[in-house]
Design an enzyme around this catalytic site. Sequence first.
Site, PDB file in Angstrom:
ATOM      1  N   HIS A   7      -0.832  -5.194 -11.860  1.00  0.00           N
ATOM      2  CA  HIS A   7      -1.235  -5.317 -10.687  1.00  0.00           C
ATOM      3  C   HIS A   7      -2.522  -4.532 -10.739  1.00  0.00           C
ATOM      4  O   HIS A   7      -2.659  -3.142 -11.176  1.00  0.00           O
ATOM      5  CB  HIS A   7      -0.294  -4.862  -9.683  1.00  0.00           C
ATOM      6  CG  HIS A   7      -0.967  -4.834  -8.079  1.00  0.00           C
ATOM      7  ND1 HIS A   7      -0.597  -5.720  -7.257  1.00  0.00           N
ATOM      8  CD2 HIS A   7      -1.827  -3.747  -7.353  1.00  0.00           C
ATOM      9  CE1 HIS A   7      -1.270  -5.302  -6.039  1.00  0.00           C
ATOM     10  NE2 HIS A   7      -2.092  -4.342  -6.336  1.00  0.00           N
ATOM     11  N   CYS A   8      -3.769  -5.045 -10.544  1.00  0.00           N
ATOM     12  CA  CYS A   8      -5.009  -4.304 -10.551  1.00  0.00           C
ATOM     13  C   CYS A   8      -5.520  -3.655  -9.479  1.00  0.00           C
ATOM     14  O   CYS A   8      -6.101  -4.762  -8.697  1.00  0.00           O
ATOM     15  CB  CYS A   8      -6.037  -5.146 -11.265  1.00  0.00           C
ATOM     16  SG  CYS A   8      -7.388  -4.298 -11.658  1.00  0.00           S
TER      17      CYS A   8
END
Lengths: 165, 495
Positions: free
Chosen positions: B196-197
């Site tokens: 998850h960025c």
Amino acid sequence: TAPQVHSLQELRRSASLATKVFVQRDYSDGTTCQFQTKFPPELESRIERQLFEETVKTLNGFYAEAEKIGGSSYLEGCLACATAYFIFLCMETHYEKVLKKISKYIQEQNEKIYAPRGLLLTDPLERGMRVIEISIYEDRCSSGSSSSGSSSSSSGGGGGGAGGR
Amino acid sequence: MTPGGGSGPMKDCEYSQISTHSSSSPMESPHKKKKSVPKRKWEVFPGRNKFFCNGRIMMARQTGVFYLTLVLILVTSGLFFAFDCPYLSEKITPAIPAIGGILFFFVMGTLLRTSFSDPGVLPRATPDEAADLERQIDIANGSSSGGYRPPPRTKEVIINGQTVKLKYCFTCKIFRPPRASHCSLCDNCVERFDHHCPWVGNCVGKRNYRFFYMFILSLSFLTVFIFAFVITHVILRSQQTGFLNALKDSPARYPFTETNSVVCFFSVWSIVGLSGFHTYLISSNQTTNEDIKGSWSNKRGKENYNPYSYGNIFTNCCAALCGPLSPSLIDRRGFIQPDTPQLAGPSNGITMYGATQSQSNMCDQDQCIQSTKFVLQAAATPLLQSEPSITSEELPLPGKTSISGPCATLTLGQPTPPSSMPNLTSDTGLTDMIPLKEEHEGHQFLTPEEAPSPPGMLPSGSPIAHSHTMHVLSLASQDSLHEDSVRGLVKLSSV
């Protein structure tokens, strides 16, 4: 229960959802979309094994074609990359084209093979590509032998009942 | 009489529709109906995502850092184009702003694609699927061993000779496909979950990994480019006027050049480093998740290898970047209720009318074929589309006895119809399907609003003519199909 050959008459009169069978994914080849060709026991009395297997195998073939990594997919990928993927705004991908073919095939199979047997296939796309959902419809009338007699009586009774109200 | 009789339970449904707007005139009710516009699927999406542009854009809940990313890129590039490019383009070549422009365009395009697209979210299991899985798990583990400790829910699968464990996701109620993982921030299972960025404000998964990679790759080129030419600018200027003078001039005439270079300096190392890392991941066909956990490393055992790798770097890269792009599985913009002409389409109407008009010369067989088609079309779409509405509502309130029967038929699959409508079951089993579903969908609109129970509604019921009027005025699809079904019932019952 005795194997019932469902005439269209019987299906017309009474169709209610009895149960659903789920054909799961087959991951033995990796993450590519393939479904198990194992014949579910609940369908034993409803459809011939060979027909079912052929449906699943054809679907598997379609998905393999959609996910195929080859010349045309590379071309599409490179072209898309070169345009910073803006081309996806106007162009339909190869995968989407195959999905349309799949949905047509499923509809066709339903009309020709599954609905006459009181079954209904659901496009795996609607279930997140996890399962092929097969809905099994049961007859409401109990006896199959008196079908011809009951059809006329029930339709008459139904009409009478409807008229009575 | 027959029309009234034939549509007994549908009368209840019509009453329930009317009673909601009992205080208002029939003319007003379409307005109220239209207010409760059929919802699109994104509005009831169970994950923690934000949607924009009516479902076209999908992001994670926390988007603050994404805006920071946007600002950093825009400001840095903007300053570069405004202050360094004029000098450089005349001193060296105008190709510099041109190339910079192309890079900037590429960076923004890929960033927006990464942030706004569906990373490969797996939709949650429908209740039927979940129940079926539970049953299978119970059978596999022996339901008698229920007890206090739930048995571990894993499935083992052999992929290319390597044993892979598939875990059961309790939130999504599915067995996760290989390489999928549940993102706790977005509360979704994502296929080929990478990470998850927060910088792009979204998960990076199967569908947007190539956009993410192209983003960080082009961003590294852009930052290196800007950094290099800002330094060049300062050097050239200092050659002209001396280094200290150059620095003195720059705040006045070329503000923030130093800030620009500082920002670029730090960005270069982190972004270039990240690009390098992801290049390694792509060439070995691993996800960040797998690399961090060391799923396929040799340290786990000599027999451990990556079953997804194609063997050589080139194929791995091509597969990741140029492979086919799978479609979104969550259908954000689809409607929950079938208010599209699919159900009430001319095909269905014609089917019914065709059956009814030619009843005299059609044999039973043909009529059955028509009706089967009707079942097929009717059953296919409402079953698929109305299921979410059914799940969100479970069973209707107990007060609605006459309506809950048919609805229960749908949700529980009970073959026995309620006793309140015996006349329907025998000859209108097919047409049962659509009106029942629509009653249920009608419920979706009405339950928050309506207070009185159906028995109370009955006295206020209108004759069929009025209900037909109601049909005309209310939501087109549901009611035209009601009409069709009513007429069909009439005709069928007289067969």
